[in-house]
Write a protein that holds these residues in place. Structure first.
Motif, PDB file in Angstrom:
ATOM      1  N   GLY A 254      31.960  25.753  40.964  1.00  0.00           N
ATOM      2  CA  GLY A 254      33.011  26.698  40.596  1.00  0.00           C
ATOM      3  C   GLY A 254      32.503  27.796  39.676  1.00  0.00           C
ATOM      4  O   GLY A 254      32.886  28.961  39.815  1.00  0.00           O
ATOM      5  N   ALA A 255      31.626  27.443  38.740  1.00  0.00           N
ATOM      6  CA  ALA A 255      31.071  28.449  37.825  1.00  0.00           C
ATOM      7  C   ALA A 255      30.206  29.455  38.568  1.00  0.00           C
ATOM      8  O   ALA A 255      30.282  30.658  38.307  1.00  0.00           O
TER       9      ALA A 255
ATOM     10  N   ALA B 134      37.490  29.821  43.143  1.00  0.00           N
ATOM     11  CA  ALA B 134      36.592  29.017  42.317  1.00  0.00           C
ATOM     12  C   ALA B 134      37.015  27.552  42.268  1.00  0.00           C
ATOM     13  O   ALA B 134      36.204  26.689  41.931  1.00  0.00           O
ATOM     14  N   CYS B 135      38.253  27.245  42.600  1.00  0.00           N
ATOM     15  CA  CYS B 135      38.710  25.852  42.702  1.00  0.00           C
ATOM     16  C   CYS B 135      38.635  25.346  44.138  1.00  0.00           C
ATOM     17  O   CYS B 135      38.249  24.204  44.382  1.00  0.00           O
TER      18      CYS B 135
ATOM     19  N   ILE C 103      30.443  30.285  41.712  1.00  0.00           N
ATOM     20  CA  ILE C 103      31.354  31.114  42.512  1.00  0.00           C
ATOM     21  C   ILE C 103      32.067  32.113  41.616  1.00  0.00           C
ATOM     22  O   ILE C 103      32.209  33.287  41.955  1.00  0.00           O
ATOM     23  N   TRP C 104      32.508  31.666  40.452  1.00  0.00           N
ATOM     24  CA  TRP C 104      33.187  32.538  39.489  1.00  0.00           C
ATOM     25  C   TRP C 104      32.285  33.716  39.106  1.00  0.00           C
ATOM     26  O   TRP C 104      32.714  34.872  39.171  1.00  0.00           O
TER      27      TRP C 104
ATOM     28  N   SER D   6      31.302  25.091  32.369  1.00  0.00           N
ATOM     29  CA  SER D   6      32.167  24.725  33.487  1.00  0.00           C
ATOM     30  C   SER D   6      32.651  23.281  33.382  1.00  0.00           C
ATOM     31  O   SER D   6      33.750  22.963  33.829  1.00  0.00           O
TER      32      SER D   6
ATOM     33  N   ILE E 250      40.339  35.004  42.171  1.00  0.00           N
ATOM     34  CA  ILE E 250      39.042  34.434  41.810  1.00  0.00           C
ATOM     35  C   ILE E 250      39.201  32.969  41.418  1.00  0.00           C
ATOM     36  O   ILE E 250      38.398  32.122  41.811  1.00  0.00           O
TER      37      ILE E 250
END
Length: 165
Positions: free
Chosen positions: A30-31, A138-139, A33-34, A69, A134
Motif C-alpha cells: 500500500g505504501a 492503496a487499500c 502504491i501510495w 505503513s 488514492i
C-alpha cells in the motif's frame, strides 16, 4: 473412503497464516502504491516532477512510507486478512468478489477514520481532492495481491455428519 478432515487447530493455523501474509505484505504494498500515485499525479502541488533535484523527495518518501505503513496499515490489512482467512479456513475458497469487497470496505473505513470520507471530500473542502481515489487504490490493490497469494490456501467447508438411515 473419505478424505481426512482438518482439525480445528489446523483451521485456526491456516487463519493465522493468511492474516500474517496480509499484515506482512499489505502495508508496504500500500505504501509503494501510495507513493507511486502521489508521484504520478504530482502531489503535493509545490513539487515539480520535472525537476530532477526534487526527485529525491520521492525516494525519501518511499524510505519513510514503507516503515510507517505498518503503523497506519497493519490494522486494516489484518481486518481484510481476517475476512479472507475465516472464509479460507472455515467456509471454503474465497473468491475475488470477497477480496474486492473486503478491500473496498477497508478503504471506506480508513477514509472515514481519516476524516475526509469517501465522497465528502470535494475540491473546496480539501487541498488534496485525489485523496479518496488514492486511498481506495492503496487499500484495494494490496488486498487483491495478498488474496492472489493465499487463494489456494483453503480447506473445504466442514460437511455435516452423514445422515445414513
Amino acid at each position: 473412503m473419505s478424505a481426512a478432515k482438518p482439525s480445528p487447530a489446523a483451521r485456526i493455523g491456516r487463519l493465522i497464516a493468511v492474516v500474517l501474509v496480509f499484515v506482512a505484505l499489505g502495508p508496504p504494498l500500500g505504501a509503494v502504491i501510495w507513493v507511486a500515485l502521489m508521484t504520478g499525479i504530482g502531489l503535493p502541488p509545490e513539487w515539480d516532477a520535472a525537476d530532477p533535484g526534487r526527485n529525491w523527495l520521492t525516494l525519501l518518501g518511499l524510505v519513510y512510507a514503507v516503515p510507517m505503513s505498518y503503523f497506519f496499515g497493519a490494522a486494516p490489512a489484518a481486518a481484510a486478512g481476517l475476512v479472507i482467512g475465516v472464509t479460507q479456513s472455515f467456509i471454503g475458497r474465497a473468491g475475488w468478489p470477497l477480496a474486492l469487497g473486503s478491500g473496498l470496505v477497508v478503504a471506506i473505513v480508513v477514509l472515514e477514520r481519516s476524516g475526509l470520507g469517501t465522497f465528502a471530500a470535494t475540491s473546496d473542502q480539501s487541498p488534496f481532492p485525489e485523496y479518496p481515489a488514492i486511498m481506495i487504490l492503496a487499500c484495494l490493490i494490496p488486498t487483491l495481491l495478498c488474496w492472489a497469494l493465499v487463494r489456494s490456501w483453503y480447506f473445504a467447508s466442514p460437511s455435516p455428519p452423514d445422515a445414513t438411515p
